[in-house]
Every structure is written in C-alpha cells, then in structure tokens.
Design a protein around this motif. Sequence first.
Motif, PDB file in Angstrom:
ATOM      1  N   ASP A   1       1.418 -12.269  -6.003  1.00  0.00           N
ATOM      2  CA  ASP A   1       2.239 -13.081  -6.271  1.00  0.00           C
ATOM      3  C   ASP A   1       3.691 -12.431  -6.574  1.00  0.00           C
ATOM      4  OD1 ASP A   1       0.144 -14.529  -6.688  1.00  0.00           O
ATOM      5  OD2 ASP A   1       0.583 -15.401  -8.744  1.00  0.00           O
ATOM      6  N   GLY A   2       3.876 -11.281  -7.401  1.00  0.00           N
ATOM      7  CA  GLY A   2       5.021 -10.516  -7.254  1.00  0.00           C
ATOM      8  C   GLY A   2       5.410  -9.927  -6.110  1.00  0.00           C
ATOM      9  N   GLY A   3       4.528  -9.269  -5.198  1.00  0.00           N
ATOM     10  CA  GLY A   3       4.884  -9.197  -3.921  1.00  0.00           C
ATOM     11  C   GLY A   3       5.654 -10.275  -3.022  1.00  0.00           C
ATOM     12  N   VAL A   4       5.181 -11.542  -3.305  1.00  0.00           N
ATOM     13  CA  VAL A   4       6.037 -12.458  -2.708  1.00  0.00           C
ATOM     14  C   VAL A   4       7.461 -12.492  -3.163  1.00  0.00           C
ATOM     15  CG1 VAL A   4       6.302 -14.860  -2.128  1.00  0.00           C
ATOM     16  CG2 VAL A   4       4.200 -13.808  -2.046  1.00  0.00           C
ATOM     17  N   LEU A   5       7.463 -12.461  -4.354  1.00  0.00           N
ATOM     18  CA  LEU A   5       8.742 -12.617  -5.189  1.00  0.00           C
ATOM     19  C   LEU A   5       9.575 -11.273  -4.936  1.00  0.00           C
ATOM     20  CD1 LEU A   5      10.745 -14.011  -7.034  1.00  0.00           C
ATOM     21  CD2 LEU A   5       9.630 -12.474  -9.142  1.00  0.00           C
ATOM     22  N   VAL A   6       9.050 -10.270  -4.681  1.00  0.00           N
ATOM     23  CA  VAL A   6       9.840  -8.945  -4.213  1.00  0.00           C
ATOM     24  C   VAL A   6      10.570  -9.227  -2.782  1.00  0.00           C
ATOM     25  CG1 VAL A   6       9.885  -6.472  -3.598  1.00  0.00           C
ATOM     26  CG2 VAL A   6       8.933  -7.398  -5.860  1.00  0.00           C
ATOM     27  N   LEU A   7       9.618  -9.579  -1.788  1.00  0.00           N
ATOM     28  CA  LEU A   7      10.021  -9.983  -0.598  1.00  0.00           C
ATOM     29  C   LEU A   7      11.200 -10.727  -0.353  1.00  0.00           C
ATOM     30  CD1 LEU A   7       6.577  -9.286   1.344  1.00  0.00           C
ATOM     31  CD2 LEU A   7       8.445  -7.828   1.114  1.00  0.00           C
TER      32      LEU A   7
ATOM     33  N   TRP B   1       3.659  -3.018  12.130  1.00  0.00           N
ATOM     34  CA  TRP B   1       3.641  -2.031  10.917  1.00  0.00           C
ATOM     35  C   TRP B   1       3.112  -2.657   9.767  1.00  0.00           C
ATOM     36  CZ3 TRP B   1       8.819  -0.044   8.810  1.00  0.00           C
ATOM     37  CH2 TRP B   1       8.697   1.138   8.138  1.00  0.00           C
ATOM     38  N   GLN B   2       1.905  -2.895   9.711  1.00  0.00           N
ATOM     39  CA  GLN B   2       1.110  -3.399   8.443  1.00  0.00           C
ATOM     40  C   GLN B   2       1.245  -2.686   7.251  1.00  0.00           C
ATOM     41  OE1 GLN B   2      -2.287  -5.672  10.145  1.00  0.00           O
ATOM     42  NE2 GLN B   2      -0.970  -7.207  10.806  1.00  0.00           N
ATOM     43  N   THR B   3       2.119  -2.366   6.646  1.00  0.00           N
ATOM     44  CA  THR B   3       2.296  -1.543   5.492  1.00  0.00           C
ATOM     45  C   THR B   3       3.211  -2.428   4.492  1.00  0.00           C
ATOM     46  OG1 THR B   3       3.848  -0.344   6.198  1.00  0.00           O
ATOM     47  CG2 THR B   3       1.754   0.500   6.630  1.00  0.00           C
ATOM     48  N   TRP B   4       3.226  -2.145   3.348  1.00  0.00           N
ATOM     49  CA  TRP B   4       4.454  -2.470   2.371  1.00  0.00           C
ATOM     50  C   TRP B   4       5.627  -2.154   2.822  1.00  0.00           C
ATOM     51  CZ3 TRP B   4       5.421  -6.245  -0.645  1.00  0.00           C
ATOM     52  CH2 TRP B   4       6.287  -5.977  -1.659  1.00  0.00           C
ATOM     53  N   PRO B   5       6.012  -0.787   3.213  1.00  0.00           N
ATOM     54  CA  PRO B   5       7.310  -0.547   3.899  1.00  0.00           C
ATOM     55  C   PRO B   5       7.673  -1.247   4.874  1.00  0.00           C
ATOM     56  CG  PRO B   5       6.417   1.249   2.977  1.00  0.00           C
ATOM     57  CD  PRO B   5       5.288   0.585   3.130  1.00  0.00           C
ATOM     58  N   GLY B   6       6.517  -1.788   5.659  1.00  0.00           N
ATOM     59  CA  GLY B   6       7.042  -2.490   6.885  1.00  0.00           C
ATOM     60  C   GLY B   6       7.243  -4.094   6.336  1.00  0.00           C
ATOM     61  N   ALA B   7       6.552  -4.426   5.687  1.00  0.00           N
ATOM     62  CA  ALA B   7       6.992  -5.785   5.069  1.00  0.00           C
ATOM     63  C   ALA B   7       8.397  -5.982   4.611  1.00  0.00           C
ATOM     64  CB  ALA B   7       5.813  -6.233   4.170  1.00  0.00           C
ATOM     65  N   LEU B   8       8.671  -4.934   3.751  1.00  0.00           N
ATOM     66  CA  LEU B   8      10.175  -4.847   3.220  1.00  0.00           C
ATOM     67  C   LEU B   8      11.294  -4.885   4.209  1.00  0.00           C
ATOM     68  CD1 LEU B   8       9.360  -2.287   0.376  1.00  0.00           C
ATOM     69  CD2 LEU B   8      10.019  -4.724   0.021  1.00  0.00           C
ATOM     70  N   CYS B   9      10.932  -3.960   5.255  1.00  0.00           N
ATOM     71  CA  CYS B   9      11.877  -3.913   6.281  1.00  0.00           C
ATOM     72  C   CYS B   9      11.887  -5.281   7.138  1.00  0.00           C
ATOM     73  CB  CYS B   9      11.633  -2.884   7.413  1.00  0.00           C
ATOM     74  SG  CYS B   9      11.779  -1.010   6.752  1.00  0.00           S
ATOM     75  N   ALA B  10      10.842  -5.813   7.285  1.00  0.00           N
ATOM     76  CA  ALA B  10      10.814  -7.216   7.897  1.00  0.00           C
ATOM     77  C   ALA B  10      11.452  -8.320   7.119  1.00  0.00           C
ATOM     78  CB  ALA B  10       9.180  -7.549   8.109  1.00  0.00           C
ATOM     79  N   ALA B  11      11.237  -8.484   5.859  1.00  0.00           N
ATOM     80  CA  ALA B  11      12.082  -9.305   5.004  1.00  0.00           C
ATOM     81  C   ALA B  11      13.407  -8.868   5.213  1.00  0.00           C
ATOM     82  CB  ALA B  11      11.409  -9.194   3.699  1.00  0.00           C
ATOM     83  N   ALA B  12      14.024  -7.809   5.185  1.00  0.00           N
ATOM     84  CA  ALA B  12      15.499  -7.479   5.022  1.00  0.00           C
ATOM     85  C   ALA B  12      15.933  -8.106   6.558  1.00  0.00           C
ATOM     86  CB  ALA B  12      15.685  -5.893   5.007  1.00  0.00           C
ATOM     87  N   LEU B  13      15.151  -7.652   7.679  1.00  0.00           N
ATOM     88  CA  LEU B  13      15.736  -8.158   8.966  1.00  0.00           C
ATOM     89  C   LEU B  13      15.657  -9.564   9.101  1.00  0.00           C
ATOM     90  CD1 LEU B  13      14.464  -5.534  11.393  1.00  0.00           C
ATOM     91  CD2 LEU B  13      17.007  -6.049  10.934  1.00  0.00           C
ATOM     92  N   LEU B  14      14.635 -10.345   8.532  1.00  0.00           N
ATOM     93  CA  LEU B  14      14.594 -11.823   8.674  1.00  0.00           C
ATOM     94  C   LEU B  14      15.843 -12.378   7.783  1.00  0.00           C
ATOM     95  CD1 LEU B  14      10.849 -12.597   8.097  1.00  0.00           C
ATOM     96  CD2 LEU B  14      12.301 -13.215   9.966  1.00  0.00           C
ATOM     97  N   GLY B  15      15.995 -11.904   6.721  1.00  0.00           N
ATOM     98  CA  GLY B  15      17.315 -12.197   6.018  1.00  0.00           C
ATOM     99  C   GLY B  15      18.560 -12.285   6.757  1.00  0.00           C
TER     100      GLY B  15
END
Length: 416
Positions: A269-275, A321-335
């Motif tokens: 849940d917190g991960g969704v909020l961070v992303l 890139w199925q890692t937490w750093p990969g998810a963070l980068c994907a979220a940034a680019l999607l934005g």
Amino acid sequence: MSRPAAPEALTEPTERAGRGWTAALSLANGAIWVGWYGPLQILLALQAAELAPPGTAKESVLAWVTGAGAVVSMVANPLFGALSDRTASRFGRRTPWVLAGVLGGAGALVLLAGAGTLVGMALGWCLVQLTLNAAFAAITAAVPDRVPHGQRGAVGGWLGAAQILGVVAGTGLATVAGGVVAGYLACAGFTVLGALPYVLLHRDPALPAGRRPALRLRALLAGFRISPRRHPDLAWAWLTRFLINLGNALALLYLLYYLRDVLHRPDPDGGVLVLTAVNAVTLLGTVVIGGFWSDRIGRRQPFVLWAGVIMTVATGLLAGWQTWPGALCAAALLGVGFGVFTSVDFALMTQVLPAAADRGKDLGVINIANALPQVAAPVLAAPIVQHLGGYRVLYGVAAAIGLLGALLVRRIRGVA
C-alpha cells in the motif's frame, strides 16, 4: 436584415480565461479524481481482497468490479454531456451538473463504504461512476465554452496538474485515513468541498430557453453517432487517446498486486503511494509546461507522439526490470510522458469538435476513450497474468499498444 447574434454559450470564445476561473475549474476537476482514484488505487483492491469468496482470485474480483464501473462511465459521460448541452438553467449549462454530480458521487462513496457483499460493492462503484461522470462531463465541456484555442494547452495543463494531484490526494487519503470505510468517507468529503468554489463563485454562460434543442430520446441517441468518414480527424484523435490510455490502464491496473506478489514489497500500500508521488512530481514538471509550449508554437502532434513514446519506454521497464528501482524509474518516466500527453491531447481534442452546440456530447464521446480502456484492460490483463506469462508479458503488451496509439496521431490532418 442581419441575423441575431448567437448566444454566448454557442460562440467560439475569444477572451482569455482568467486565473481565478481556471484555478476553480482545476480544483473541481482534481476533487473528482480524488473520488475516483482513492478507490481505484487502494480501496477497491483492499475491499476485493476482503470480499472475494474462497477459491476466487482477488484479481478477478477487482477486474469485474472496475470493468462494470467503466461500462457505466462509458455510457454516462456522453449522456450527461448531451444533457448539459440542452440545459437552459439560469445557472448555466454546466454548473447544475457539476453540483449534482459531486453531491451524488459523495453519497455513492458513502454507500460503497458500507458494502458488505460483492454485489453491493459493484453497485456502489457503478453509482460512483455514474454520478461523478455527470460532473466530469460538464467540467470538460466548460473549457471549449470559455477558453480560446490558443490558451487550451495551458488550461489543459492546469487541469492535468489538478488531475494528478487528485490522484495523489485520493491515494493518500485512502492510505492514511485508517481503514476502508474511513478512506471512502474522506474521499467523499474532499470531492464535495473541492467543487464548491467553482459552483459558488463563477458564472457559467446560460443557454436561452428558446435556443435549447428539444429533448427527444430518439434525437438524443442519434446525436451520439459521429461518422468517421465525415470527421476523420476526430476518429483518429479518438483512437490515439484510446490506445495510449489502454496501455496506461494495463500498466496501472494491478500495481498493488505487482508490488505484493512480484516485487514482494513488505508494505505494498505504501509502495503504491510512493510510486504515485514520484509519478506526480515528474508529471507536474511537464504537464503545464507542455501545454504552454504547445500553445506557443501552435503545434500538438509532436508532443502527443513523443509523450506516447516515453510512456512506452516506461512500461517496457516494468516488463524488463522487475525491481523496486525499476518501478521507481518507470513511475518517473510515465509521469513525464503522461504529463505532456494529458495537456496537449486535451487541447487537440477540443480543436476537432464538430459543433459548438454539442460540445458536451462530443467531448463525452471522446471521453469514452478514457473509460473504455478501463473495461478492456481487465479483460486483457486477468488472463495474461493468470495464464499467459504473468506480469512480464502484461507490461510488454501494454508497451506495444501505447506505442501504436502514439504513432497514429500522425494521421490527423486538421491539427498540426
């Protein structure tokens, strides 16, 4: 003998929209997105996990509930847009529907908070979609009513900024409110309060009673048929928006489950909020600037094309890139990509509308390209995740669909 002047509500606007009006409209728009995305990002997923019968996958429950709501949204948006076109209230064509929609939406969220069965959950969410789409259709139509072409990218940017802030606020309220019921109640309260400044402080151009089209069901339904042959730019713009939104919907639908089941985050849940927050920061960095820049150079297509390409790269990261750093980068680019797409594509859409008298209905038809992906995404995503390769394949498919949508914008001829 000269013809009488057309009423203000049916003319192309020439005066620039003021900052106060833009701010109030943006706040009302953000409030509606709080009412949608608190449930979509957090609350419906938690509710589905609680109410899923033994042996039934929570993913399937969530898919069918959100899909049913999206079907309602797909019908409600053009319907209420058409009704607002025909509203001759002294308060204007749009304002009565904004007020009725947010009040009804808040009441529906309260009902959803008390749902103890899957049927009650599905009906509550469908009612939320029905009512909030009445308000959203009116707010969307207010832009071509009041904003000249050369300012629509900027106003679309502010609406887009409010949208993502609404997503973040809804996700935050749902996360920190202290449970599913409290989350729904918090979202309901914010939805009403956020719309009040627009409803109370700003005049909406009224349609004189003598100019109101007859409200006949057959004529109303016939008006929803827009010929792609007669309006090819509208058809290509619709398809572009649909495909890019479908790719985005596939990427976001199971985000909570992706963090929990693939990345094994201890606090999904917190991960969704961070992303969501990371996505919001980069989106806010591009959504208004993209709209202003597009207005300044007088072009829309290159912005939509490259925004779609950036979003494709981001979704591809989730696949490869199925890692937490990969998810963070994907979220940034999607934005970054979705920020530019949100403002500029909205401005492009308002420039391919066939007639001023039907702006609400036509934008409602266009907004089906936002709702239909919410129906199609669960139908595609559930079997892919469960039987056809899992999340890696899901995000690869999402990237391919989004790229196709971005490329099709080049088929539009009437808007550069």
